[in-house]
Design a protein around this motif. Structure first.
Motif, PDB file in Angstrom:
ATOM      1  N   TRP A 121      93.457  47.369  23.287  1.00 47.62           N
ATOM      2  CA  TRP A 121      92.669  48.572  23.573  1.00 47.62           C
ATOM      3  C   TRP A 121      91.542  48.221  24.530  1.00 47.62           C
ATOM      4  O   TRP A 121      90.737  47.335  24.259  1.00 47.62           O
ATOM      5  N   SER A 122      91.484  48.909  25.646  1.00 46.08           N
ATOM      6  CA  SER A 122      90.441  48.663  26.629  1.00 46.08           C
ATOM      7  C   SER A 122      89.934  49.984  27.166  1.00 46.08           C
ATOM      8  O   SER A 122      90.603  51.022  27.090  1.00 46.08           O
ATOM      9  N   GLY A 140      80.201  47.561  32.232  1.00 49.82           N
ATOM     10  CA  GLY A 140      81.376  47.064  32.921  1.00 49.82           C
ATOM     11  C   GLY A 140      81.201  46.872  34.402  1.00 49.82           C
ATOM     12  O   GLY A 140      82.180  46.619  35.120  1.00 49.82           O
ATOM     13  N   ARG A 199      96.970  50.650  21.875  1.00 52.35           N
ATOM     14  CA  ARG A 199      96.281  50.718  23.169  1.00 52.35           C
ATOM     15  C   ARG A 199      95.392  51.960  23.286  1.00 52.35           C
ATOM     16  O   ARG A 199      94.761  52.175  24.311  1.00 52.35           O
ATOM     17  N   ASP A 247      95.040  41.461  28.073  1.00 51.12           N
ATOM     18  CA  ASP A 247      95.553  42.791  27.764  1.00 51.12           C
ATOM     19  C   ASP A 247      96.653  42.751  26.704  1.00 51.12           C
ATOM     20  O   ASP A 247      96.864  43.726  25.982  1.00 51.12           O
ATOM     21  N   ASN A 258      90.673  44.620  17.263  1.00 54.82           N
ATOM     22  CA  ASN A 258      91.403  45.068  18.447  1.00 54.82           C
ATOM     23  C   ASN A 258      92.287  43.922  18.936  1.00 54.82           C
ATOM     24  O   ASN A 258      92.025  43.305  19.970  1.00 54.82           O
ATOM     25  N   ARG A 287      87.687  51.746  30.536  1.00 52.57           N
ATOM     26  CA  ARG A 287      87.193  51.537  31.890  1.00 52.57           C
ATOM     27  C   ARG A 287      85.666  51.463  31.906  1.00 52.57           C
ATOM     28  O   ARG A 287      85.005  51.853  30.951  1.00 52.57           O
ATOM     29  N   ARG A 297      87.967  45.618  32.749  1.00 56.64           N
ATOM     30  CA  ARG A 297      87.998  46.495  31.589  1.00 56.64           C
ATOM     31  C   ARG A 297      87.018  46.000  30.524  1.00 56.64           C
ATOM     32  O   ARG A 297      86.643  44.830  30.495  1.00 56.64           O
ATOM     33  N   ILE A 298      86.621  46.906  29.654  1.00 58.14           N
ATOM     34  CA  ILE A 298      85.774  46.589  28.503  1.00 58.14           C
ATOM     35  C   ILE A 298      86.667  46.623  27.268  1.00 58.14           C
ATOM     36  O   ILE A 298      87.380  47.604  27.039  1.00 58.14           O
ATOM     37  N   ARG A 299      86.616  45.540  26.469  1.00 61.24           N
ATOM     38  CA  ARG A 299      87.493  45.437  25.296  1.00 61.24           C
ATOM     39  C   ARG A 299      86.646  45.205  24.048  1.00 61.24           C
ATOM     40  O   ARG A 299      86.174  44.092  23.815  1.00 61.24           O
ATOM     41  N   GLU A 331      85.699  42.085  31.117  1.00 62.92           N
ATOM     42  CA  GLU A 331      86.391  41.376  32.185  1.00 62.92           C
ATOM     43  C   GLU A 331      85.567  41.446  33.475  1.00 62.92           C
ATOM     44  O   GLU A 331      84.902  42.443  33.748  1.00 62.92           O
TER      45      GLU A 331
END
Length: 407
Positions: free
Chosen positions: A24-25, A159, A387, A19, A182, A27, A168-170, A138
Motif C-alpha cells: 500500500w502506497s 513526499g 494495495r 512495492d 502494510n 502519492r 511513493r509514501i508507504r 521513497e
C-alpha cells in the motif's frame, strides 16, 4: 526458492521491489501553493491572518487559486482536524494549529492542516498518522546517484523529492494503533521460517533502509537466503532508523561521538548571503557565520544527487512571492539549532555508509530470494485489497459545508 542473483542492475528484474513487500502506497502531497508550508510556525499564522483579512480580488491573489482550490472552494476537514469546511472567502474559521511535517528527506517544516488550502492532502495518510506509525518515503530516482533509496519518519511526510520524480509514501501500518502491517500477506511468516528468527514489520522496514537501492521502478530490496546476513542488515537498519527519527518515540537525540559536537564559532548574520564548506577547517561557512567541526560526510550527503545541507539552506533563504514572502526578519535562534542537529544526523548517517557498502558487497555474492521464489511461496502476487487503503473510519468526519463525509 533462493538463487544466486546479481544484486546490481543486471539482476534487478529478479529482485523484489519495495512495492512487493510494502504494497500500500500513497502519492506525494500536492499543496498547490507554497505559502501553506514554512520552516517556522509563526510565519504561517501571519500568512493566515493576512489572507483572512483580505477580501475579493486581493484575497484571491494572495490565495493563489488552482483548478482544485480557490477561496470559494469548500472542502472536507482533514481526518482528526477541526477546521472550517465552508469556502474560505465566506468563513475562514479559527486558525488551525500547524503540524510538523517531513518536507522531503531530512527537512522538517510546518504545514497549515486546512483541506481548503491544499490541492491534494492525501486524507488516507492523515487517518493512519498516529503515535505508532512510521512512514517509509521513497526518493526520486536519479541514475548513478549513489544516495539512499528511501528514508523513514514519524512525521506526516509530504513526499517531496529533491530531484527527479517524487517517490511513493508507504505507511508501515494500515490502521491506527500500529495494527495490520502494510506488508505482503504471508511475507513475515515466510521469512521467519527461512531465517529462524521472528520477522516483524519493523525488521522489514529496518532491512529495507539498510539494503534497498534505487531503480527506475522504485527501490529494489534484495532479500538474503541466509538468516545471519538478514540479522546483520536489520541491526544496521535499526541504527539508520534511530538516527532518522531524531529522538522520537523515546529515543535519544543523535550526538556525534568523542565530543565532536558542532558549535557556532562565529554568529550567523540575520540574512546570510551564501553557504560553502571549508574542507581544511571542517567548517560550514554561513554568510559571515562559521560552524565547526562539520565532518565532510555531512556536507557531501546527497539524496537524488542534491546536497541536503545546501537544499536546507536554500529553502530558508530564497526570496518568496506573495504570502510565501512573509517570514522572520532575521535568522531565528531555533534555525541554528535545527542546522546543528541536521549536521549531526547527516554526519552519523554518512559514518554508517561503509557498513552499508559492506552489506551491499555481501549481497552481491549471496544467494537471494527472488520474486519467482516469493511467487512459489505464495507471497506474490500481492492481492489487490492489500494495495488499497484499509477502512479505518471509526468516527464521523466532517465533509464540505459541514456535511458528514461518507467513505
Amino acid at each position: 526458492m533462493a538463487a544466486r542473483v546479481a544484486a546490481g542492475a543486471g539482476g534487478s528484474d529478479a529482485l523484489p521491489l519495495l512495492d512487493d513487500l510494502m504494497p500500500w502506497s500513497v502519492r506525494s502531497l500536492r499543496p498547490g501553493r507554497p505559502w501553506v508550508t514554512a520552516p517556522d510556525a509563526s510565519s504561517l499564522r501571519a500568512r493566515w491572518d493576512l489572507l483572512a483579512r483580505a477580501e475579493g480580488a486581493e484575497q484571491e491573489r494572495l490565495f493563489r487559486p488552482s483548478r482544485s482550490r480557490t477561496p470559494l472552494t469548500p472542502a472536507a476537514a482533514l481526518p482528526g482536524r477541526s477546521t472550517g469546511t465552508s469556502a474560505f472567502a465566506r468563513d475562514p474559521g479559527p486558525y488551525p494549529e500547524p503540524v510538523r511535517i517531513a518536507h522531503g528527506p531530512f527537512d522538517e517544516q510546518w504545514l497549515i492542516p486546512d483541506h481548503r488550502l491544499l490541492d491534494a492532502a492525501r486524507p488516507e495518510l492523515w487517518r493512519v498518522a498516529d503515535g505508532h506509525q512510521l512512514f517509509a518515503v521513497e526518493h526520486g530516482y536519479v541514475p548513478q546517484d549513489g544516495g539512499p533509496a528511501l528514508s523513514a519518519t514519524t512525521l506526516l511526510p509530504d513526499g517531496h523529492s529533491p530531484a527527479g520524480r517524487p517517490g511513493r509514501i508507504r505507511p508501515l501500518y494500515r490502521r491506527p494503533g500500529g495494527l495490520e502491517p502494510n506488508l505482503a500477506p504471508g511475507l513475515t511468516a515466510e521469512l521467519t521460517a527461512r531465517y529462524g528468527v521472528p520477522v516483524t514489520a519493523g525488521s522489514v522496514l529496518a532491512w529495507a533502509l539498510a539494503a534497498a537501492r534505487p531503480s527506475p521502478a522504485g527501490p529494489l530490496v534484495p532479500l538474503p537466503a541466509d538468516g545471519a546476513l538478514w540479522e546483520r542488515g536489520v541491526e544496521l537498519g535499526q541504527e539508520l532508523l534511530r538516527l532518522q527519527l531524531r529522538g522520537a518515540r523515546g529515543g535519544e537525540r543523535p550526538r556525534l561521538p568523542g565530543g565532536r559536537r558542532p558549535y557556532v564559532r562565529a554568529a550567523i548574520p540575520p540574512r546570510p548571503d551564501g553557504l560553502h564548506y571549508d574542507a581544511e577547517e571542517e567548517t560550514l561557512v554561513v554568510g559571515e557565520g562559521r560552524v565547526s567541526p562539520v565532518p565532510a560526510g555531512a556536507w557531501e550527503f546527497r539524496v537524488s544527487g542534491v546536497r541536503m545541507l545546501e537544499l536546507w539552506f536554500e529553502r530558508r533563504t530564497a526570496a518568496g512571492e506573495g504570502l510565501a514572502a512573509v517570514g522572520p526578519r532575521g535568522w531565528p535562534q531555533e534555525r541554528t539549532s535545527e542546522l546543528l542537529e541536521l549536521i549531526t544526523v547527516l554526519a552519523l548517517l554518512a559514518g554508517l555508509r561503509p557498513r552499508q557498502q559492506a552489506l551491499r558487497e555481501r549481497l552481491e555474492e549471496a544467494e537471494l530470494l527472488t520474486r519467482d521464489g516469493l511467487h512459489t511461496a505464495g507471497v506474490l502476487p500481492v492481492p489487490a485489497p492489500a494495495r488499497l487503503p484499509a477502512s479505518v473510519l471509526d468516527h464521523q468526519e466532517e465533509g464540505p459545508e459541514g456535511q458528514f463525509a461518507l467513505l
